[in-house]
Design an enzyme around this catalytic site. Structure first.
Site, PDB file in Angstrom:
ATOM      1  N   HIS A 159       0.798  -1.165   0.059  1.00 28.05           N
ATOM      2  CA  HIS A 159       0.053  -0.036   0.097  1.00 28.05           C
ATOM      3  C   HIS A 159       0.788   1.109  -0.022  1.00 28.05           C
ATOM      4  O   HIS A 159       0.637   2.134  -0.980  1.00 28.05           O
ATOM      5  CB  HIS A 159      -0.996   0.028   1.390  1.00 28.05           C
ATOM      6  CG  HIS A 159      -1.805   1.180   1.292  1.00 28.05           C
ATOM      7  ND1 HIS A 159      -2.956   1.222   1.247  1.00 28.05           N
ATOM      8  CD2 HIS A 159      -1.444   2.354   1.692  1.00 28.05           C
ATOM      9  CE1 HIS A 159      -3.549   2.534   1.468  1.00 28.05           C
ATOM     10  NE2 HIS A 159      -2.389   3.161   1.845  1.00 28.05           N
ATOM     11  N   GLU A 160       1.908   1.416   0.719  1.00 26.82           N
ATOM     12  CA  GLU A 160       2.688   2.570   0.908  1.00 26.82           C
ATOM     13  C   GLU A 160       3.376   2.626  -0.357  1.00 26.82           C
ATOM     14  O   GLU A 160       3.717   3.964  -0.628  1.00 26.82           O
ATOM     15  CB  GLU A 160       3.467   2.398   2.424  1.00 26.82           C
ATOM     16  CG  GLU A 160       2.787   2.582   3.564  1.00 26.82           C
ATOM     17  CD  GLU A 160       1.687   3.528   3.821  1.00 26.82           C
ATOM     18  OE1 GLU A 160       2.077   4.947   3.202  1.00 26.82           O
ATOM     19  OE2 GLU A 160       0.873   3.634   4.544  1.00 26.82           O
ATOM     20  N   HIS A 207       1.669   5.123  -2.931  1.00 31.85           N
ATOM     21  CA  HIS A 207       2.016   6.224  -2.514  1.00 31.85           C
ATOM     22  C   HIS A 207       3.424   6.717  -3.079  1.00 31.85           C
ATOM     23  O   HIS A 207       3.566   7.987  -3.672  1.00 31.85           O
ATOM     24  CB  HIS A 207       1.862   6.720  -0.976  1.00 31.85           C
ATOM     25  CG  HIS A 207       0.487   6.509  -0.351  1.00 31.85           C
ATOM     26  ND1 HIS A 207      -0.687   7.025  -1.012  1.00 31.85           N
ATOM     27  CD2 HIS A 207       0.121   5.955   0.626  1.00 31.85           C
ATOM     28  CE1 HIS A 207      -1.820   6.727  -0.257  1.00 31.85           C
ATOM     29  NE2 HIS A 207      -1.217   6.156   0.712  1.00 31.85           N
ATOM     30  N   GLU A 257      -6.358   7.962  -1.003  1.00 28.11           N
ATOM     31  CA  GLU A 257      -5.881   6.561  -0.540  1.00 28.11           C
ATOM     32  C   GLU A 257      -6.150   5.624  -1.695  1.00 28.11           C
ATOM     33  O   GLU A 257      -5.957   4.412  -1.543  1.00 28.11           O
ATOM     34  CB  GLU A 257      -6.660   6.228   0.855  1.00 28.11           C
ATOM     35  CG  GLU A 257      -6.018   6.921   1.838  1.00 28.11           C
ATOM     36  CD  GLU A 257      -4.440   6.571   2.252  1.00 28.11           C
ATOM     37  OE1 GLU A 257      -4.090   5.622   2.017  1.00 28.11           O
ATOM     38  OE2 GLU A 257      -3.910   7.610   2.803  1.00 28.11           O
ATOM     39  N   TYR A 273     -10.723   7.161   3.940  1.00 24.35           N
ATOM     40  CA  TYR A 273     -10.368   5.825   3.669  1.00 24.35           C
ATOM     41  C   TYR A 273     -11.480   4.925   3.258  1.00 24.35           C
ATOM     42  O   TYR A 273     -11.185   4.021   2.390  1.00 24.35           O
ATOM     43  CB  TYR A 273      -9.974   5.197   5.126  1.00 24.35           C
ATOM     44  CG  TYR A 273      -8.536   5.982   5.617  1.00 24.35           C
ATOM     45  CD1 TYR A 273      -7.391   5.511   5.031  1.00 24.35           C
ATOM     46  CD2 TYR A 273      -8.593   6.733   6.681  1.00 24.35           C
ATOM     47  CE1 TYR A 273      -6.016   5.783   5.221  1.00 24.35           C
ATOM     48  CE2 TYR A 273      -7.160   7.197   6.960  1.00 24.35           C
ATOM     49  CZ  TYR A 273      -6.079   6.803   6.467  1.00 24.35           C
ATOM     50  OH  TYR A 273      -4.955   7.408   6.858  1.00 24.35           O
TER      51      TYR A 273
END
Length: 675
Positions: A464-465, A468, A493, A604
């Protein structure tokens, strides 16, 4: 490629505390001088180019963003304190700069001149102009002088209180101690990582509130008293922040009143996809209504399992599903119904395998290459990479830099997040400034008996990170203001949430796994079980998210709410369907509410709608297809916030987004949801 040299040097990380403050002050002074020049322009001559709207702000952030980052990662208290103090200076100055009426009046004049001229602005220029004017109005520049002065004072107070909340959050270092017997059920490799000491005749193990330490107790400790004590300590670890949050919320209400917004949530959502507080409240109420029966079913299943296990262990059954029971029985439920043992699963995910495997998956999907380079970093554990386009033959193929700071240490930011330390943008001379992103995580460290291993959830978080990171690296906007993740907060997100799906695809799991002893990848059978486990007790999981979001929106829409500890605990009990036990001021640990997600935690789940639609529509058929990756990069990543997010989604999907995929995924239904 090994011989290629980036056209832009990396950052230096050897600043002294004095330098952090002096460089910050110099940057602020330079920015102020730039605003003075803009304010002095004759109004009749003002146009988009003469205002140079982007340049001054960009130059300020290029200096100050890396310097304010030290407070999250430095081992030196002196540097952390200087970094925190520097951020206070920047935040206070930002308040003052945003209140420059002379600059705002010049912008208004420029807008009028542009309307009267025949020269049209480009779409990104037009968006920058519109947003800059809206910034001025939202900053209160249309208010009388007295109110503007009051607003400036309130904003500075709010900034200081938010920084104090964050500082306490980062520097929290409490521990709780247990005997080996009290830790029964906790994996031996986890226990071996705790600090062991002797107190009288007792041998005790000190457990920090960091997730790699405390989470295994919530999930594995057989003794409910151990779990309850750990939960109480964790819940109360930041009660010091409760009065600070009281102050923060009160200041926000005063600011909203001065600006003429009915609530703080209406002020915040004006520039998001939701647009107003009513939309958010309706979304959360509808989601809560849909989730309630799903959560009740989950609760009944866990409670039945608890009753059985209490009989097996010969301990009293209290008839309640307590907060300290949920993670424990959720794990046990997965183990018994799917025969899926988290401790066995993590043996397939050594950090040394997972991290490079995930990087390789992203690189192949998105057409780039990571090349590790040596240079200054803020800590020896940190890896630095230069990122290049596939097939790059000269410096024009340079994409940007990425740092990975993956392991816990004292006073480091305690969760996982990405900081876009430098934005990408096009300079006035046409040359490109390249982005730099830093990912900070807290993966488990090696133990005396095993290498560093990742729970599957850690793998999901890392994937997930990294989403980004790539949003920041592959964005190509003209202006820094719109670069990368500078999109609406209730969309930011969605790209990373979509990418979490890769961590449940058997083919992808096979590529990123290797048993630390046998070196064999995860079997297809085990991968299928992980995929099935994804939606086990999903009702209770999302009800917990609804609880956080409803607390956040209520304190920012219902003025009569003043006892936030009571509200926190009452909402937690009524929404999550579990007994919270001790009524701690748990809102003191709700970092999002003071860290930029105020009246925004709903985002979110709001963005999950878009994430599910993107994955089901484009990637599900072949998630590793580079052609689909290129389409994603072009439509979603490259535009950043340079256009309305709904336009990016429509281009990517080939139609307007809808909630069908989200509803099918979470509720097993068909048809559009009222989301």
């Amino acid at each position: 490629m090994a011989s290629l040299t980036p056209s832009q040097p990396a950052l230096r990380w050897s600043h002294s505390a004095d330098e952090i403050l002096s460089l910050t002050k110099q940057a602020i002074t330079k920015h102020g001088e730039g605003l003075d020049k803009i304010a002095a322009l004759p109004k009749k001559d003002c146009n988009f180019d003469s205002l140079a709207l982007a340049e001054a702000d960009t130059e300020l952030s290029l200096v100050t963003e890396p310097l304010s980052f030290y407070q999250n990662v430095s081992t030196s208290k002196e540097l952390r304190d200087a970094s925190n103090a520097a951020e206070v200076l920047v935040r206070d100055y930002d308040v003052e700069a945003s209140m420059r009426l002379d600059v705002f009046e010049v912008m208004v004049a420029a807008e009028e001149n542009i309307k009267q001229s025949s020269a049209a602005l480009g779409s990104e220029e037009q968006r920058l102009m519109e947003r800059s004017l809206l910034d001025g109005k939202r900053a209160g520049l249309a208010l009388p002088e007295k109110e503007r002065g009051e607003l400036t004072k309130l904003k500075k107070e709010l900034s200081q209180a938010s920084l104090e909340f964050s500082k306490n959050f980062n520097e929290e270092n409490s521990t709780i101690s247990f005997t080996l017997e009290e830790l029964r059920g906790v994996p031996a490799d986890v226990i071996s990582g705790y600090t062991k000491r002797t107190e009288g005749e007792k041998e005790l193990y000190d457990v920090t509130m960091k997730l790699p330490d405390i989470l295994p107790i919530f999930k594995n400790a057989q003794n409910p008293d151990t779990r309850r004590a750990a939960d109480a300590a964790y819940d109360a670890r930041l009660e010091i922040n409760a009065p600070i949050l009281d102050k923060i919320i009160a200041l926000r209400w005063k600011i909203a009143d001065l600006l003429g917004y009915p609530t703080w949530a209406d002020y915040i959502t004006e520039v998001k996809m939701a647009k107003d507080a009513k939309t958010v409240t309706g979304f959360l109420d509808d989601l809560h209504k849909k989730l309630d029966p799903v959560g009740a079913k989950d609760r009944a299943a866990l409670l039945a399992l608890k009753k059985v296990e209490c009989a097996e262990l010969g301990i009293p059954f209290d008839g309640q599903l307590n907060q300290w029971d949920v993670r424990y029985y959720d794990r046990l439920f997965v183990e018994r119904t799917l025969e899926l043992d988290e401790q066995k699963v993590k043996e397939y995910f050594p950090v040394s395998v997972v991290v490079p495997a995930i990087l390789e998956i992203y690189q192949n999907l998105l057409g780039v290459r990571f090349v590790e380079v040596k240079g200054e970093t803020w800590h020896p554990d940190v890896q630095m990479f230069a990122v290049w386009e596939n097939g790059a033959t000269d410096e024009s193929g340079f994409v940007g830099y990425c740092y990975l700071d993956l392991f816990p240490r004292e006073s480091k930011y305690s969760h996982a997040a990405v900081w876009p330390l430098l934005q990408g943008f096009t300079r006035s001379d046409g040359t490109r400034h390249y982005p730099l992103a830093a990912m900070v995580a807290n993966l488990a460290k090696p133990t005396p008996t095993t290498p560093a291993l990742m729970q599957h959830q850690d793998v999901v978080t890392f994937f997930h990170e990294m989403g980004h990171v790539f949003h920041g690296l592959l964005s190509k906007t003209r202006f820094a203001r719109f670069h990368g993740t500078a999109v609406a907060r209730d969309f930011v997100e969605a790209p990373s949430q979509m990418l979490e799906n890769w961590c449940f695809e058997p083919a992808v799991l096979e590529r990123m796994s290797s048993h630390y002893e046998t070196k064999k990848p995860l079997s297809r059978e085990l991968a299928d079980k992980i995929n099935k486990s994804r939606y086990v007790n999903v009702g209770m999981f999302y009800l917990r998210q609804v609880f956080f979001a409803k607390f956040d929106i209520k304190v920012h829409t219902e003025r009569e709410q003043t006892d936030y500890t009571a509200l926190w605990n009452d909402l937690r009990r009524s929404i999550t369907q579990v007994n919270p036990g001790r009524r701690a001021a748990g809102q003191g640990s709700f970092g999002h509410i003071a860290g930029g997600y105020d009246a925004g935690y709903y985002g979110y789940m709001y963005s999950l709608v878009f994430a599910a639609d993107m994955y089901a529509t484009v990637f599900k058929a072949d998630p590793l297809d580079p052609a689909r990756g290129a389409r994603y990069s072009k439509s979603i990543l490259q535009p950043g916030g340079s256009r309305d997010e709904s336009l990016s989604l429509e281009e990517f999907l080939g139609r307007p987004p809808n909630a069908d995929a989200f509803v099918r995924e979470i509720f097993g239904e068909t048809g559009s949801a009222n989301l």
